[in-house]
Design a protein around this motif. Structure first.
Motif, PDB file in Angstrom:
ATOM      1  N   PRO A  32       0.802  -1.218   0.000  1.00  0.00           N
ATOM      2  CA  PRO A  32       0.000   0.000   0.000  1.00  0.00           C
ATOM      3  C   PRO A  32       0.837   1.271   0.000  1.00  0.00           C
ATOM      4  N   LEU A  33       2.165   1.154   0.090  1.00  0.00           N
ATOM      5  CA  LEU A  33       2.993   2.354   0.118  1.00  0.00           C
ATOM      6  C   LEU A  33       2.846   3.153  -1.166  1.00  0.00           C
ATOM      7  N   HIS A  74      10.780  -3.921   5.561  1.00  0.00           N
ATOM      8  CA  HIS A  74      11.545  -2.710   5.880  1.00  0.00           C
ATOM      9  C   HIS A  74      12.370  -2.356   4.647  1.00  0.00           C
ATOM     10  N   ARG A  75      12.107  -1.191   4.096  1.00  0.00           N
ATOM     11  CA  ARG A  75      12.775  -0.772   2.868  1.00  0.00           C
ATOM     12  C   ARG A  75      13.355   0.628   3.079  1.00  0.00           C
ATOM     13  N   TYR A  76      14.555   0.838   2.567  1.00  0.00           N
ATOM     14  CA  TYR A  76      15.197   2.137   2.740  1.00  0.00           C
ATOM     15  C   TYR A  76      15.906   2.540   1.441  1.00  0.00           C
ATOM     16  N   GLU A  88       8.723   1.058   7.180  1.00  0.00           N
ATOM     17  CA  GLU A  88       8.483  -0.231   7.813  1.00  0.00           C
ATOM     18  C   GLU A  88       6.992  -0.522   7.740  1.00  0.00           C
ATOM     19  N   ARG A  89       6.657  -1.768   7.465  1.00  0.00           N
ATOM     20  CA  ARG A  89       5.244  -2.122   7.311  1.00  0.00           C
ATOM     21  C   ARG A  89       5.000  -3.508   7.889  1.00  0.00           C
ATOM     22  N   THR A 118      -3.025  -3.207   8.488  1.00  0.00           N
ATOM     23  CA  THR A 118      -1.689  -2.792   8.089  1.00  0.00           C
ATOM     24  C   THR A 118      -1.250  -1.609   8.945  1.00  0.00           C
ATOM     25  N   ARG A 119      -0.053  -1.712   9.485  1.00  0.00           N
ATOM     26  CA  ARG A 119       0.517  -0.622  10.268  1.00  0.00           C
ATOM     27  C   ARG A 119       1.879  -0.283   9.677  1.00  0.00           C
ATOM     28  N   ASP A 120       2.099   0.989   9.386  1.00  0.00           N
ATOM     29  CA  ASP A 120       3.373   1.373   8.782  1.00  0.00           C
ATOM     30  C   ASP A 120       4.006   2.546   9.516  1.00  0.00           C
ATOM     31  N   LYS A 121       5.274   2.742   9.233  1.00  0.00           N
ATOM     32  CA  LYS A 121       6.039   3.842   9.812  1.00  0.00           C
ATOM     33  C   LYS A 121       6.968   4.379   8.737  1.00  0.00           C
ATOM     34  N   LEU A 122       6.864   5.667   8.462  1.00  0.00           N
ATOM     35  CA  LEU A 122       7.650   6.293   7.405  1.00  0.00           C
ATOM     36  C   LEU A 122       8.593   7.327   7.988  1.00  0.00           C
ATOM     37  N   GLN A 123       9.790   7.332   7.429  1.00  0.00           N
ATOM     38  CA  GLN A 123      10.747   8.388   7.730  1.00  0.00           C
ATOM     39  C   GLN A 123      11.113   9.050   6.411  1.00  0.00           C
ATOM     40  N   GLY A 124      10.656  10.274   6.211  1.00  0.00           N
ATOM     41  CA  GLY A 124      10.836  10.957   4.944  1.00  0.00           C
ATOM     42  C   GLY A 124      12.211  11.575   4.785  1.00  0.00           C
TER      43      GLY A 124
END
Length: 338
Positions: free
Chosen positions: A25-26, A211-213, A220-221, A249-255
């Motif tokens: 869903p990102l 986890h993708r960077y 993180e999802r 679904t729970r995600d965490k984004l660092q822009g």
């Protein structure tokens, strides 16, 4: 993807591996570089052309790709494949299968190393080499006839490099060499129970972590999914299938200085229900009528009906037509990134 809409980030094609959706869903698409099912374990790849949301759910707009691996009963023994060259520097795929009474299983591992490319104009190294690794296991248990319990689990890791084209003063303060990568793992359990009257009950649950960077963002999802499906035996040329599904679904984004997430952490809950009826007028002419409804905690409600007709005019010729409505889930980027 399908119907000419081809790109790395195509967002209207639903892809599954053994019933587990790998549609993220990102950005509403598939990170293909993270998907590493062992090639030697793939039994078949089903391709459903056209909208299939009434059965498969949202995002099956242009079609569905369903990758199905072999039952572990069919992969006992040892199997190793290795090779290499001047571009694909090396790859190895290994699998060990076993049988113990009504229980069969396998463990597999693989790794591939790909060389960096060369810029056509300058013949300089592009610094885009990468290494990808994966470990998977599958267990199948048959306590009795008509009953089957399956467990799948796996981990993947990808490390890549790239050069960023920067000019002027920016190139002096920002490194042009960048490390990219992803880490992922999943656990899937499903159970099939065939009833005495010919009906079948299917239950499935899975958890998927990713986890993708890269240079634009780090994400993180964690996804958890629960599904119930009931298949009625064919009666009077009708075959009914219905089911329920809940996904969280729970995600965490660092822009970064390019992308900014107003709400770095978000949770999504999706509840669905579907009903489908396959009716055969004759051995060569049949129809499929179905409906799926979806409701989420983002005040989104979708109805996705379908009507399909197929006619096998000759032994090797089939004509089909369909009228469907399919929806795509809005991506995280569309909802909360600027």
């Amino acid at each position: 993807t399908a119907r000419g809409f081809n790109s790395q980030f195509a967002n209207k094609l639903l892809v599954l591996i053994d019933g587990r959706s790998i549609y993220t869903p990102l950005f509403s698409g598939v990170y293909w570089d993270e998907q590493m099912p062992l090639l030697d374990d793939i039994q078949r790849i089903e391709i459903i052309r056209g909208p299939g949301a009434s059965l498969w759910g949202s995002n099956a707009v242009n079609g569905v790709i369903n990758i199905i691996t072999y039952d572990s009963e069919q992969t006992t023994g040892s199997h190793v494949v290795a090779g290499g060259g001047n571009e694909e520097r090396g790859f190895v795929r290994a699998r060990q299968g076993f049988r113990q009474g009504n229980l069969t299983g396998r463990v597999s591992a693989q790794q591939r190393r790909v060389d960096e490319g060369i810029y056509a104009g300058s013949n300089e190294a592009a610094n885009d080499d990468y290494v990808a690794s994966a470990v998977d296991t599958r267990l199948d248990w048959r306590p009795s006839t008509g009953e089957k319990l399956t467990l799948n689990a796996g981990m993947t890791e990808t490390d890549k490099h790239t050069d960023i084209a920067l000019r002027g003063d920016i190139a002096d303060i920002i490194s042009q060499r960048e490390d990219l990568g992803a880490r992922g793992s999943y656990l899937l359990i499903n159970c099939l129970h065939e009833l005495n009257d010919g009906d079948a009950l299917f239950l499935q649950a899975y958890a998927d972590y990713d986890h993708r960077y890269d240079s634009l963002e780090s994400s993180e999802r964690l996804t958890s999914d629960f599904e119930l499906q009931y298949n009625h035996r064919e009666m009077h040329s009708h075959r009914l299938t219905w089911g329920l599904n809940h996904r969280n679904t729970r995600d965490k984004l660092q822009g970064s200085f390019v992308l900014y997430a107003e709400d770095p952490t978000r949770s999504y809950a999706l509840n669905t229900a579907f009903l489908q009826d396959e009716y055969h007028f004759s051995e060569s002419l049949g129809t499929t009528l179905g409906m799926k409804v979806e409701e989420s905690n983002t005040d989104r409600f979708e109805y996705q009906p379908t009507l399909r007709i197929s006619w096998q005019a000759l032994e090797n010729s089939t004509f089909w037509a369909s009228a469907s409505r399919a929806a795509r889930t809005p991506s995280r980027l569309e909802n909360s990134l600027e």
